[in-house]
Scaffold this motif. Structure first.
Motif, mmCIF file in Angstrom:
data_model
loop_
_atom_site.group_PDB
_atom_site.id
_atom_site.type_symbol
_atom_site.label_atom_id
_atom_site.label_comp_id
_atom_site.label_asym_id
_atom_site.label_seq_id
_atom_site.Cartn_x
_atom_site.Cartn_y
_atom_site.Cartn_z
ATOM 1 N N ARG A 55 3.917 5.640 -5.816
ATOM 2 C CA ARG A 55 3.861 5.643 -7.276
ATOM 3 C C ARG A 55 2.622 6.366 -7.805
ATOM 4 O O ARG A 55 2.336 6.318 -8.991
ATOM 5 N N GLY A 56 1.895 6.999 -6.907
ATOM 6 C CA GLY A 56 0.772 7.814 -7.347
ATOM 7 C C GLY A 56 -0.576 7.143 -7.344
ATOM 8 O O GLY A 56 -1.576 7.766 -7.719
ATOM 9 N N ALA A 57 -0.637 5.851 -6.918
ATOM 10 C CA ALA A 57 -1.938 5.175 -6.852
ATOM 11 C C ALA A 57 -2.736 5.756 -5.689
ATOM 12 O O ALA A 57 -2.257 5.777 -4.555
ATOM 13 N N ARG A 58 -3.936 6.233 -5.945
ATOM 14 C CA ARG A 58 -4.729 6.881 -4.914
ATOM 15 C C ARG A 58 -5.978 6.087 -4.531
ATOM 16 O O ARG A 58 -6.447 6.170 -3.410
ATOM 17 N N ASP A 59 -6.485 5.313 -5.467
ATOM 18 C CA ASP A 59 -7.744 4.600 -5.210
ATOM 19 C C ASP A 59 -7.450 3.178 -4.719
ATOM 20 O O ASP A 59 -7.709 2.193 -5.404
ATOM 21 N N VAL A 60 -6.854 3.111 -3.518
ATOM 22 C CA VAL A 60 -6.424 1.832 -2.937
ATOM 23 C C VAL A 60 -7.100 1.651 -1.583
ATOM 24 O O VAL A 60 -7.123 2.575 -0.754
ATOM 25 N N VAL A 61 -7.651 0.471 -1.358
ATOM 26 C CA VAL A 61 -8.295 0.126 -0.088
ATOM 27 C C VAL A 61 -7.597 -1.099 0.502
ATOM 28 O O VAL A 61 -7.319 -2.066 -0.211
ATOM 29 N N ALA A 118 1.150 5.509 3.901
ATOM 30 C CA ALA A 118 0.187 5.145 2.854
ATOM 31 C C ALA A 118 -1.088 5.965 3.000
ATOM 32 O O ALA A 118 -1.629 6.473 2.006
ATOM 33 N N ARG A 119 -1.559 6.106 4.232
ATOM 34 C CA ARG A 119 -2.748 6.937 4.471
ATOM 35 C C ARG A 119 -2.495 8.379 4.006
ATOM 36 O O ARG A 119 -3.364 9.011 3.404
ATOM 37 N N GLY A 120 -1.302 8.870 4.317
ATOM 38 C CA GLY A 120 -0.950 10.220 3.877
ATOM 39 C C GLY A 120 -0.980 10.362 2.367
ATOM 40 O O GLY A 120 -1.188 11.454 1.836
ATOM 41 N N GLY A 121 -0.786 9.255 1.661
ATOM 42 C CA GLY A 121 -0.822 9.248 0.206
ATOM 43 C C GLY A 121 -2.191 8.925 -0.364
ATOM 44 O O GLY A 121 -2.324 8.730 -1.577
ATOM 45 N N GLY A 122 -3.192 8.810 0.502
ATOM 46 C CA GLY A 122 -4.555 8.603 0.026
ATOM 47 C C GLY A 122 -5.107 7.203 0.156
ATOM 48 O O GLY A 122 -6.281 6.958 -0.172
ATOM 49 N N VAL A 123 -4.299 6.241 0.626
ATOM 50 C CA VAL A 123 -4.788 4.872 0.792
ATOM 51 C C VAL A 123 -5.755 4.821 1.981
ATOM 52 O O VAL A 123 -5.515 5.450 3.018
ATOM 53 N N LYS A 124 -6.825 4.060 1.844
ATOM 54 C CA LYS A 124 -7.808 3.909 2.921
ATOM 55 C C LYS A 124 -7.667 2.529 3.567
ATOM 56 O O LYS A 124 -7.706 1.512 2.873
ATOM 57 N N ALA A 158 0.828 -1.201 0.000
ATOM 58 C CA ALA A 158 0.000 0.000 0.000
ATOM 59 C C ALA A 158 0.867 1.258 0.000
ATOM 60 O O ALA A 158 0.601 2.218 -0.757
ATOM 61 N N TYR A 159 1.903 1.275 0.830
ATOM 62 C CA TYR A 159 2.795 2.433 0.899
ATOM 63 C C TYR A 159 3.488 2.675 -0.432
ATOM 64 O O TYR A 159 3.525 3.806 -0.944
#
Length: 374
Positions: free
Chosen positions: A27-33, A162-168, A21-22
């Motif tokens: 690498r710019g992936a934002r839509d990750v759960v 990872a959360r800081g990069g948009g991962v939920k 996830a991190y």
């Protein structure tokens, strides 16, 4: 609230899942759960001894270790928090000729790749660890730059960045099913709802075979319980003591902030999906400890824990697309080495999913090797 859809769903928030996830977020992936049945890092990662070594038998695993060591050295600069990395060494005491032959082959490969690993005499081993019984030893394998790090600090940092990069991340959210349509993954089911997904990563550690069964896969991962016992402060040993492994009995021990951390190694042959401490294992641990380091007879055990090692038939992890199911990736079966290899695994899997290639050859970790070698 659980989203209705995501581009990528990762099952498992241990070291492997959180690292993927991190690195995806880097690498710019934002839509990750990320879906975790308990809490972040609460599974096998929380029970790991945190060992870091380059002493592996394949090029890809040795390269994973090199990358891991480099990452943990720069960890605070990159992640913003310390990880308590100590390079105090690994010492394998070898008592069987067949084992020594195997270690010589492995050390030759490791040295050819630039690893600081060497075969030393029993007397040299005793000089490294005073009080070590080496009367039955043929030799020892010494890796002075190996060491250990705090698993909890590392996995929490993965998740935070990872959360800081948009991962939920969704904790206490066990996966109950995986939907497949036309041999392609379409969604992941949980008690909290359904998440449609283009890609799903099975990074469920010891639970990976159970996730595999959701799509009809029989994955060659067999979780086994391993115990760790920790003494109170023990000044009778010269600290810091490297991690010492008795290859004959499987016993290992090392310093733990002035105390001694020890394990009997793998005991029993039963698949398990939960791990609780069996205090009956302490007697076997003490017996093995006294044969190799008699001074440990005087140590007092303060606490213990048990974790699960997801074993594969050849002792190596699996990094591969699931056969016959498009969009399902496997990052599983790391045999107790997942934590130390998590930096490189996260790097490789994120690279593969975002570019379609990897900087390292992962062929030795493909799933079909078991069918080829059967």
């Amino acid at each position: 609230m659980l989203p209705k859809s995501a581009d990528i769903v990762i099952i498992g928030a241990g070291a492997i899942g959180s690292s993927i996830a991190y690195h995806l977020s880097k690498r710019g992936a934002r839509d990750v759960v990320v879906l975790e049945r308990e809490t972040i890092g609460s599974g096998s990662t929380s029970k790991a001894a945190g060992g870091i070594r380059v002493q592996f038998s394949t090029r890809v695993e040795i390269e994973f270790s090199f990358r891991g060591v480099a990452f943990f050295k720069r960890f605070e600069d990159e992640m913003g928090v310390p990880c308590d990395f100590h390079q105090e060494g690994y010492l394998f005491v070898v008592t069987q000729e067949s084992e020594l032959t195997r270690y010589r082959k492995n050390v030759a490969l490791q040295q050819s790749m630039g690893a600081d690993v060497r075969i030393i005499t029993p007397d040299d081993a005793r000089a490294v660890v005073p009080g070590l019984v080496v009367d039955d030893a043929l030799a020892a394998v010494w890796g002075p730059t190996d060491g250990h790090v705090s698993p909890n600090d590392v996995v929490q940092a993965y998740a935070a960045r990872a959360r800081g990069g948009g991962v939920k991340f969704f904790e206490e959210t066990p996966v109950t099913g995986i939907e497949v349509s036309g041999e392609r993954v379409t969604a992941v089911q949980t008690a909290a709802g359904r998440v449609a997904a283009r890609l799903v990563i099975n990074a469920a550690g010891p639970q990976a075979p159970l996730v595999g069964k959701m799509v009809g896969l029989d994955l060659p991962v067999d979780p086994r319980r391993r115990h760790i016992f920790v003494t109170g402060s023990f000044p009778s040993i010269k600290h810091p003591m490297p991690l010492v492994t008795d290859t004959g009995s499987g016993f290992y021990c090392r310093s733990e902030q002035g105390a001694i951390l020890m394990s009997p190694g793998d005991i029993g042959a039963h698949t398990e999906y939960t791990a609780s401490v069996d205090w009956g294992m302490l007697e076997q641990t003490v017996e093995k400890a006294m044969r190799r380091l008699p001074v440990l007879e005087h140590a007092q055990i303060r606490h213990a824990w048990a974790g699960l090692r997801p074993l594969t038939p050849d002792g190596r992890g699996i990094l591969d697309w699931a056969p016959g199911i498009e969009g399902l990736y496997l990052a599983i079966g790391f045999c107790g080495h997942g934590f130390q290899h998590s930096p490189a695994v996260g790097e490789m899997v994120s690279e593969l999913l975002t570019t379609g290639r990897t900087g390292l050859d992962l062929a030795d970790l493909r799933l079909d090797r078991f069918a080829r070698n059967a």
